[in-house]
Scaffold this motif. Structure first.
Motif, PDB file in Angstrom:
ATOM      1  N   ASP A  82     -36.306  12.885 -22.974  1.00  0.00           N
ATOM      2  CA  ASP A  82     -35.168  12.238 -23.627  1.00  0.00           C
ATOM      3  C   ASP A  82     -35.532  11.804 -25.045  1.00  0.00           C
ATOM      4  O   ASP A  82     -34.749  11.992 -25.983  1.00  0.00           O
ATOM      5  N   ASN A 123     -33.495  20.436 -23.608  1.00  0.00           N
ATOM      6  CA  ASN A 123     -32.370  20.057 -22.750  1.00  0.00           C
ATOM      7  C   ASN A 123     -32.335  20.864 -21.462  1.00  0.00           C
ATOM      8  O   ASN A 123     -32.064  20.324 -20.381  1.00  0.00           O
ATOM      9  N   ARG A 181     -35.167  19.658 -19.317  1.00  0.00           N
ATOM     10  CA  ARG A 181     -34.865  18.333 -18.779  1.00  0.00           C
ATOM     11  C   ARG A 181     -33.959  18.452 -17.549  1.00  0.00           C
ATOM     12  O   ARG A 181     -34.184  17.799 -16.520  1.00  0.00           O
ATOM     13  N   ALA A 182     -32.934  19.302 -17.663  1.00  0.00           N
ATOM     14  CA  ALA A 182     -32.012  19.495 -16.546  1.00  0.00           C
ATOM     15  C   ALA A 182     -32.727  20.122 -15.349  1.00  0.00           C
ATOM     16  O   ALA A 182     -32.507  19.726 -14.199  1.00  0.00           O
ATOM     17  N   ARG A 183     -33.593  21.094 -15.623  1.00  0.00           N
ATOM     18  CA  ARG A 183     -34.301  21.783 -14.534  1.00  0.00           C
ATOM     19  C   ARG A 183     -35.285  20.842 -13.839  1.00  0.00           C
ATOM     20  O   ARG A 183     -35.388  20.830 -12.601  1.00  0.00           O
ATOM     21  N   ALA A 236     -35.188  17.518 -13.824  1.00  0.00           N
ATOM     22  CA  ALA A 236     -34.436  16.480 -13.120  1.00  0.00           C
ATOM     23  C   ALA A 236     -33.915  16.996 -11.785  1.00  0.00           C
ATOM     24  O   ALA A 236     -33.951  16.295 -10.769  1.00  0.00           O
ATOM     25  N   ALA A 237     -33.439  18.245 -11.778  1.00  0.00           N
ATOM     26  CA  ALA A 237     -32.938  18.836 -10.538  1.00  0.00           C
ATOM     27  C   ALA A 237     -34.060  18.989  -9.517  1.00  0.00           C
ATOM     28  O   ALA A 237     -33.864  18.761  -8.317  1.00  0.00           O
TER      29      ALA A 237
END
Length: 262
Positions: free
Chosen positions: A158, A177, A180-182, A184-185
């Motif tokens: 972040d 980004n 980060r999404a991967r 977090a998932a």
């Protein structure tokens, strides 16, 4: 993949010591007092709360709320001002002990923050390298480092994304980004409902927002869910406190959550 990010580089700002203020003209004194006000208020509040606290368990949380302000504050200046107002040896002793704790906490915070930053930078660099070799290598790398994917990694991503917004690094920002999404998932997949909630709460930078979100979530929990969540927080805190390089900010946040959940 662009390499315009600062991965692998030290962030000198996090360990920066506040500079001693240079002498000023008396005509500038009013403006100086105004500019000092937020730091002075934060410093005095922290010291007074430390002095008044009767529970050592609360001390890290008292300091961590204002840690970033304190790191850019001329603490010695405000400490000496408070010291000059002490009227007896008891209050002076208490002030000195509280200030000693504050300095030790700040030094340990900077040391641990730098260690966590180095770890996250290396992990991110490894994932970047894997992504350059294609989706299969990228997914294999994610699986390999799965156990090392923690909330602190998401916080680092972040902050890196925020930096890239102002550094003309659009390609790198896009990659960050996606990563980060991967990540977090992946964290969500390996965690249950209660751990997912804890992960979300620890992602808040603002202490008030974190506690407000936690209270709202607790209102919708069953008794069993609330019990499991409290056990998870307590167990996480216990595990964290056994680590030599524990994250002090994370520790303080967990203490706040447990205090509100009980």
């Amino acid at each position: 993949i662009s390499t315009k990010t600062n991965i692998g580089q030290e962030n000198s700002e996090i360990g920066r010591r506040p500079r001693t203020l240079a002498p000023i003209d008396e005509s500038e004194l009013g403006e100086t007092l105004k500019s000092d006000a937020p730091n002075r208020i934060a410093f005095e509040r922290v010291l007074k709360n430390l002095m008044e606290s009767e529970n050592e368990y609360e001390l890290p949380g008292i300091v961590s709320q204002h840690i970033h302000t304190l790191l850019t504050t001329d603490c010695d200046k405000f400490y000496n001002e408070m010291k000059s107002t002490c009227t007896n040896d008891v209050s002076l002793n208490l002030l000195e002990n509280s200030y000693c704790f504050l300095l030790l906490f700040m030094e340990e915070f900077v040391e641990q923050a730098n260690g966590i930053q180095r770890k996250n930078q290396k992990l991110l660099a490894d994932i970047f390298k894997a992504a350059q070799q294609g989706i299969e290598v990228f997914e294999a790398k994610i699986e390999e480092v799965r156990e090392d994917l923690e909330v602190t990694m998401l916080m680092y991503l972040d902050s890196e994304a925020e930096r890239l917004k102002f550094a003309n690094g659009r390609e790198a920002l896009s990659v960050v980004n996606i990563m980060r999404a991967r990540i977090a998932a992946e964290i969500d997949n390996k965690m249950g409902k209660e751990v997912n909630l804890l992960n979300q709460l620890l992602g808040f930078q603002d202490r008030f927002m974190m506690r407000s979100a936690m209270r709202a979530s607790m209102e919708t929990m069953t008794l069993n869910e609330g019990r499991r969540f409290l056990e998870l927080c307590s167990g996480t805190l216990d595990d964290l406190q056994t680590k030599k390089d524990k994250d002090l900010t994370l520790e303080a946040k967990l203490m706040d959550i447990i205090q509100d959940a009980e």
